[in-house]
Write a protein that holds these residues in place. Structure first.
Motif, mmCIF file in Angstrom:
data_model
loop_
_atom_site.group_PDB
_atom_site.id
_atom_site.type_symbol
_atom_site.label_atom_id
_atom_site.label_comp_id
_atom_site.label_asym_id
_atom_site.label_seq_id
_atom_site.Cartn_x
_atom_site.Cartn_y
_atom_site.Cartn_z
ATOM 1 N N THR A 300 -16.203 -19.089 13.345
ATOM 2 C CA THR A 300 -14.778 -19.009 13.649
ATOM 3 C C THR A 300 -14.561 -18.137 14.884
ATOM 4 O O THR A 300 -15.035 -16.995 14.932
ATOM 5 C CB THR A 300 -13.999 -18.403 12.462
ATOM 6 O OG1 THR A 300 -14.232 -19.199 11.302
ATOM 7 C CG2 THR A 300 -12.510 -18.339 12.779
ATOM 8 N N PRO A 301 -13.857 -18.652 15.898
ATOM 9 C CA PRO A 301 -13.607 -17.838 17.096
ATOM 10 C C PRO A 301 -12.544 -16.765 16.816
ATOM 11 O O PRO A 301 -11.497 -17.049 16.242
ATOM 12 C CB PRO A 301 -13.107 -18.859 18.111
ATOM 13 C CG PRO A 301 -12.529 -19.957 17.299
ATOM 14 C CD PRO A 301 -13.318 -20.018 16.035
ATOM 15 N N ILE A 302 -12.826 -15.540 17.237
ATOM 16 C CA ILE A 302 -11.874 -14.434 17.075
ATOM 17 C C ILE A 302 -11.942 -13.555 18.321
ATOM 18 O O ILE A 302 -12.774 -13.759 19.211
ATOM 19 C CB ILE A 302 -12.184 -13.582 15.820
ATOM 20 C CG1 ILE A 302 -13.579 -12.956 15.954
ATOM 21 C CG2 ILE A 302 -12.036 -14.391 14.554
ATOM 22 C CD1 ILE A 302 -13.875 -11.921 14.881
ATOM 23 N N THR A 303 -11.061 -12.585 18.370
ATOM 24 C CA THR A 303 -11.124 -11.579 19.429
ATOM 25 C C THR A 303 -11.439 -10.238 18.793
ATOM 26 O O THR A 303 -10.843 -9.865 17.774
ATOM 27 C CB THR A 303 -9.823 -11.513 20.244
ATOM 28 O OG1 THR A 303 -9.972 -10.547 21.285
ATOM 29 C CG2 THR A 303 -8.626 -11.131 19.374
ATOM 30 N N ARG A 304 -12.400 -9.531 19.370
ATOM 31 C CA ARG A 304 -12.790 -8.231 18.803
ATOM 32 C C ARG A 304 -11.678 -7.198 18.982
ATOM 33 O O ARG A 304 -11.361 -6.443 18.086
ATOM 34 C CB ARG A 304 -14.066 -7.717 19.488
ATOM 35 C CG ARG A 304 -15.349 -8.339 18.971
ATOM 36 C CD ARG A 304 -16.533 -7.744 19.674
ATOM 37 N NE ARG A 304 -16.559 -8.144 21.078
ATOM 38 C CZ ARG A 304 -17.431 -9.005 21.590
ATOM 39 N NH1 ARG A 304 -18.329 -9.576 20.799
ATOM 40 N NH2 ARG A 304 -17.403 -9.320 22.872
ATOM 41 N N THR A 305 -11.110 -7.174 20.165
ATOM 42 C CA THR A 305 -10.046 -6.221 20.485
ATOM 43 C C THR A 305 -8.998 -6.934 21.327
ATOM 44 O O THR A 305 -9.171 -8.107 21.693
ATOM 45 C CB THR A 305 -10.595 -5.019 21.282
ATOM 46 O OG1 THR A 305 -10.991 -5.458 22.588
ATOM 47 C CG2 THR A 305 -11.781 -4.380 20.578
ATOM 48 N N GLN A 306 -7.916 -6.220 21.652
ATOM 49 C CA GLN A 306 -6.905 -6.753 22.560
ATOM 50 C C GLN A 306 -7.197 -6.383 24.012
ATOM 51 O O GLN A 306 -6.428 -6.754 24.902
ATOM 52 C CB GLN A 306 -5.527 -6.236 22.158
ATOM 53 C CG GLN A 306 -5.024 -6.787 20.835
ATOM 54 C CD GLN A 306 -4.932 -8.301 20.845
ATOM 55 O OE1 GLN A 306 -4.362 -8.899 21.767
ATOM 56 N NE2 GLN A 306 -5.504 -8.954 19.835
ATOM 57 N N TYR A 307 -8.274 -5.675 24.217
ATOM 58 C CA TYR A 307 -8.660 -5.310 25.586
ATOM 59 C C TYR A 307 -9.418 -6.492 26.206
ATOM 60 O O TYR A 307 -10.364 -7.026 25.615
ATOM 61 C CB TYR A 307 -9.548 -4.070 25.575
ATOM 62 C CG TYR A 307 -9.904 -3.571 26.944
ATOM 63 C CD1 TYR A 307 -8.986 -2.854 27.693
ATOM 64 C CD2 TYR A 307 -11.168 -3.825 27.492
ATOM 65 C CE1 TYR A 307 -9.304 -2.387 28.962
ATOM 66 C CE2 TYR A 307 -11.499 -3.370 28.748
ATOM 67 C CZ TYR A 307 -10.560 -2.660 29.480
ATOM 68 O OH TYR A 307 -10.890 -2.211 30.737
ATOM 69 N N PRO A 308 -9.044 -6.920 27.414
ATOM 70 C CA PRO A 308 -9.660 -8.116 28.011
ATOM 71 C C PRO A 308 -11.070 -7.853 28.549
ATOM 72 O O PRO A 308 -11.301 -7.775 29.758
ATOM 73 C CB PRO A 308 -8.684 -8.482 29.136
ATOM 74 C CG PRO A 308 -8.033 -7.185 29.509
ATOM 75 C CD PRO A 308 -7.943 -6.392 28.251
ATOM 76 N N ALA A 309 -12.021 -7.746 27.610
ATOM 77 C CA ALA A 309 -13.402 -7.500 28.010
ATOM 78 C C ALA A 309 -14.196 -8.794 28.177
ATOM 79 O O ALA A 309 -15.111 -8.879 29.001
ATOM 80 C CB ALA A 309 -14.089 -6.606 26.976
ATOM 81 N N ASN A 310 -13.861 -9.822 27.410
ATOM 82 C CA ASN A 310 -14.562 -11.103 27.481
ATOM 83 C C ASN A 310 -13.550 -12.221 27.246
ATOM 84 O O ASN A 310 -13.530 -12.861 26.207
ATOM 85 C CB ASN A 310 -15.684 -11.142 26.431
ATOM 86 C CG ASN A 310 -16.483 -12.427 26.489
ATOM 87 O OD1 ASN A 310 -16.684 -13.003 27.571
ATOM 88 N ND2 ASN A 310 -16.936 -12.892 25.334
ATOM 89 N N PRO A 311 -12.681 -12.487 28.234
ATOM 90 C CA PRO A 311 -11.583 -13.438 28.024
ATOM 91 C C PRO A 311 -12.057 -14.891 27.951
ATOM 92 O O PRO A 311 -12.885 -15.329 28.756
ATOM 93 C CB PRO A 311 -10.679 -13.211 29.235
ATOM 94 C CG PRO A 311 -11.572 -12.629 30.287
ATOM 95 C CD PRO A 311 -12.610 -11.840 29.575
ATOM 96 N N MET A 312 -11.506 -15.596 26.966
ATOM 97 C CA MET A 312 -11.784 -17.027 26.790
ATOM 98 C C MET A 312 -10.477 -17.727 26.448
ATOM 99 O O MET A 312 -9.545 -17.125 25.899
ATOM 100 C CB MET A 312 -12.783 -17.243 25.652
ATOM 101 C CG MET A 312 -14.188 -16.733 25.937
ATOM 102 S SD MET A 312 -15.188 -17.985 26.772
ATOM 103 C CE MET A 312 -16.831 -17.299 26.543
ATOM 104 N N VAL A 313 -10.446 -19.049 26.718
ATOM 105 C CA VAL A 313 -9.249 -19.847 26.467
ATOM 106 C C VAL A 313 -9.618 -21.035 25.594
ATOM 107 O O VAL A 313 -10.569 -21.763 25.877
ATOM 108 C CB VAL A 313 -8.615 -20.348 27.780
ATOM 109 C CG1 VAL A 313 -7.339 -21.130 27.477
ATOM 110 C CG2 VAL A 313 -8.323 -19.186 28.710
#
Length: 433
Positions: A300-313
């Motif tokens: 499942t795709p998630i984001t670790r944090t709200q900081y843009p360290a590894n942005p994906m779309v």
């Protein structure tokens, strides 16, 4: 006392009825509970509160409270301004709290008794006649006005509600830096100059605060009136309109390229938005932006944090007639050229934040604040400034005794304790040589 000229007026009698007022308040309460409990969406609630029948109900209830207050004021003011002194021995003997002082009456005692009552905060009136005297005293007389002040506060609350319905509004708008928020019928616009997110320096890069810099622009001459940076709990206020920092989100920049003509097209989309690319007749729909992309163990795709360290779309592609092209969805990084069809390419060239505001105008708020203060004052007057009356009487019909009597319609227990203390204090006067 003069007769009320409106007592025979049926309309006046209807609006001065406490029973009618209670029924109207119950209906208002029931409607408000229904709207708040069963209408989950804000527009549906607003339709109820702005309907002609709800506004009419507020007006009729306010009119009822006003007429009741006008009817009651003369009698209440008479109780406040005048000491009740038209009493006789029969009346005093009928009171629940009445006793005698343990010394013989004498005209000179009247002054000592009056001074003792004054020291306790009583307002007094002394009548000396026929070798006797009558001391009438009261305390807490402004408590009579407590219910009236409470009525006035309720009228102001209803009036504040009417003003808010007729002249106020609540809206949610937002945008990217450089965009302008247009407010209908307000005479000014608000430009979003900048938006900034500040992150904490911790392992999860949590958000500390987010800020929007706004400029108020006069719509007539396009002049800049004021600029202010707002954040959560610190709104922009102008002409009664409040801009509250409410939320934020992400937008992605997309560039399409047709190598045959070297034509490029750019667009800025946020998750949930779709854009149309005429070169291929396709729609691209943005599903989600992951500032710090990762995958769980189950994929499942998630984001670790709200900081843009590894942005994906995450996105989907549809044909012109709405048919999904390719797989269910794609996830791609920024700055990577993706091949489409017939040599056309697409690239996510960047990302930026948008900001969202809760925009509220509450013209009735100052009146509601004043009403709240009055309501508190009315309750204090009703419960803590309870009126009490006492009399000291000596005359031919008391056989040389001093009758001490008193009454209070409220806080009877408290009055009984005060009456006993007064009795002990006044009894000491007999010991004076």
């Amino acid at each position: 006392m003069t007769n009320n000229p409106n007592k025979n007026n049926k309309i006046w009698q209807f609006f001065s009825s406490m029973k009618v007022g209670l029924i109207l308040l119950l209906i208002l309460t029931a409607v408000s509970i229904y709207a708040a409990t069963f209408l989950e969406h804000q527009p549906a609630m607003e339709r109820v509160y702005s309907s002609w029948w709800f506004i009419g109900l507020l007006g009729i209830t306010g009119l009822n409270l006003l007429v009741c207050s006008i009817n009651r004021f003369p009698k209440l003011w008479e109780q406040v301004s005048n000491i009740k002194s038209n009493v006789d021995l029969t009346y005093l003997k009928s009171l629940h709290k009445q006793t005698t002082l343990h010394y013989a009456a004498a005209p000179e005692k009247a002054g000592h008794l009056e001074n003792s009552l004054k020291k306790k905060g009583y307002r007094t009136r002394v009548e000396v006649k026929d070798g006797g005297f009558l001391i009438s005293a009261d305390k807490g007389r402004f408590g009579y006005l407590g219910s009236l002040v409470t009525h006035v506060s309720l009228i102001l609350i209803l009036l504040a509600g009417l003003i808010g319905i007729l002249g106020g509004f609540s809206d949610f708008q937002g945008g990217f830096p450089g965009e302008t928020i247009h407010l209908q019928d307000q005479g000014f616009d608000v430009r979003i100059d900048d938006f900034e997110i500040r992150y904490r320096d911790d392992a999860h890069r949590t958000i500390e605060q987010y800020y929007s810099t706004l400029t108020v622009i006069d719509r007539e001459d396009d002049s800049e009136i004021k600029q202010e940076t707002i954040y959560v709990n610190r709104p922009l206020r102008y002409k009664g309109v409040n801009f509250y920092q409410s939320t934020y989100g992400w937008g992605v920049d997309i560039e399409f390229h047709n190598p045959a003509t070297d034509e490029r097209k750019t667009m800025l989309l946020v998750p949930g938005q779709s854009g149309f690319y005429e070169g291929l007749g396709i729609h691209i729909s943005i599903l989600r932006f992951f500032p710090d992309f990762t995958m769980t163990r189950d994929g499942t795709p998630i984001t670790r944090t709200q900081y843009p360290a590894n942005p994906m779309v995450a996105f989907q592609i549809f044909s012109g007639d709405g048919q999904l092209i390719g797989q269910q969805y794609y996830i791609e990084p920024l700055n990577q050229v993706m091949e489409l069809f017939h040599g056309h390419t697409m690239e996510f060239t960047g990302f930026k934040n948008y900001t969202g505001f809760q925009i509220i105008k509450q013209p009735g708020k100052p009146l509601a604040l004043a009403a709240s203060i009055l309501l508190t004052l009315g309750l204090i007057m009703s419960f803590y400034m309870y009126p009490r009356r006492v009399w000291l009487y000596s005359g031919k019909d008391t056989n040389g005794q001093i009758i001490f009597a008193g009454t209070s319609r409220r806080n009877k227990v408290g009055f009984e304790l005060e009456f006993e203390k007064l009795h002990k204090e006044l009894s000491k006067i007999g010991e004076v040589k």
